[in-house]
Scaffold this active site. Structure first.
Site, mmCIF file in Angstrom:
data_model
loop_
_atom_site.group_PDB
_atom_site.id
_atom_site.type_symbol
_atom_site.label_atom_id
_atom_site.label_comp_id
_atom_site.label_asym_id
_atom_site.label_seq_id
_atom_site.Cartn_x
_atom_site.Cartn_y
_atom_site.Cartn_z
ATOM 1 N N HIS A 38 15.001 -22.524 37.091
ATOM 2 C CA HIS A 38 13.948 -22.463 36.299
ATOM 3 C C HIS A 38 13.029 -24.063 36.331
ATOM 4 O O HIS A 38 11.898 -24.070 35.985
ATOM 5 C CB HIS A 38 14.350 -22.417 34.758
ATOM 6 C CG HIS A 38 13.495 -21.600 33.894
ATOM 7 N ND1 HIS A 38 12.332 -20.848 34.360
ATOM 8 C CD2 HIS A 38 13.442 -21.599 32.619
ATOM 9 C CE1 HIS A 38 12.067 -20.386 33.338
ATOM 10 N NE2 HIS A 38 12.381 -20.759 32.334
ATOM 11 N N ASN A 88 9.951 -24.036 27.069
ATOM 12 C CA ASN A 88 9.147 -23.557 25.868
ATOM 13 C C ASN A 88 8.119 -24.635 25.170
ATOM 14 O O ASN A 88 7.528 -24.061 24.207
ATOM 15 C CB ASN A 88 9.957 -22.496 25.265
ATOM 16 C CG ASN A 88 10.810 -23.302 24.211
ATOM 17 O OD1 ASN A 88 10.996 -24.371 24.390
ATOM 18 N ND2 ASN A 88 11.324 -22.518 23.134
ATOM 19 N N ASN A 134 7.931 -18.433 29.815
ATOM 20 C CA ASN A 134 7.669 -19.304 28.668
ATOM 21 C C ASN A 134 6.948 -20.600 28.793
ATOM 22 O O ASN A 134 6.067 -20.958 27.802
ATOM 23 C CB ASN A 134 9.123 -19.483 27.780
ATOM 24 C CG ASN A 134 9.728 -18.203 27.493
ATOM 25 O OD1 ASN A 134 9.111 -17.337 27.106
ATOM 26 N ND2 ASN A 134 11.053 -18.554 27.516
#
Length: 207
Positions: A38, A88, A134
């Site tokens: 990520h 996020n 996100n």
């Protein structure tokens, strides 16, 4: 009086410097979770900084809660950014830096992982929806725009019973890590080529 003139000159220099800036390049990820799928966008930024000879230039900018380095590519100035926030909330840092450097959504590149592309696939996307990412959604919300250019780094989808959340928050496997160096080179090349396309062509210049 002299102090006032010096201050005015300082403001003029700041304004001139901001006017020269071409783009903000933000590597999305979870700050501190290095090596995970990520956060591959941040690895691309580190590679980019090395290639542009500013790897020692990262500094913490508390105004936007991010690591920031200024670089030059193809004669244009760039703001390199790694948000010091969770994915996020990345958009808060990206939007704050854009405000600081007087840049609009169209001047921003978001570098991020993409589940829908196989590992090794790299692609530029102009605007559009977050498609479930996100970090991208955070940027769209904070900037009130979806105009940002995205550099998508394929990480593929999990196999078997592995959940998406566990997959993206896990480190690359040893086999994937062997391929990653070439992927980072490919990503930086793709990004710089697109940035170069932003350079205005002088009248009569046939390249």
């Amino acid at each position: 009086m002299r102090a006032g003139r010096r201050a005015a000159r300082g403001h003029d220099v700041t304004r001139a410097r901001r006017a020269m800036l071409a783009a903000e390049v933000a590597g999305l990820g979870n700050y501190g979770l290095w090596g995970t799928r990520h956060s591959v966008g941040m690895e691309v930024l580190d590679r980019l900084a090395r290639q542009l000879a500013v790897a020692e230039g990262w500094r913490v900018d508390k105004r936007c809660c991010a690591d920031v380095a200024l670089a030059t590519a193809h004669g244009l100035e760039l703001v390199l950014l790694k948000p010091r926030r969770f994915m996020n909330l990345n958009g808060l840092s990206v939007a704050s830096a854009a405000e600081i450097y007087s840049l609009g959504p169209g001047d921003i590149y978001l570098v991020h992982d993409d589940l829908d592309k196989a590992l090794g696939k790299v692609a530029i996307k102009l605007g559009g929806s977050a498609r479930g990412h996100n970090g991208v959604q955070s940027c769209i919300s904070a900037l009130h725009s979806s105009e940002m250019t995205r550099l998508r780094i394929g990480i593929g989808r999990p196999e078997g019973d592995v959940t998406v959340s566990n997959y993206v928050l896990s480190p690359f496997s040893a086999g994937e890590r062997e391929k990653l160096e070439q992927i980072l080179v490919q990503a930086v090349t793709c990004l710089l080529e697109h940035i170069q396309s932003r350079v205005p062509t002088e009248p009569g210049d046939r390249g």
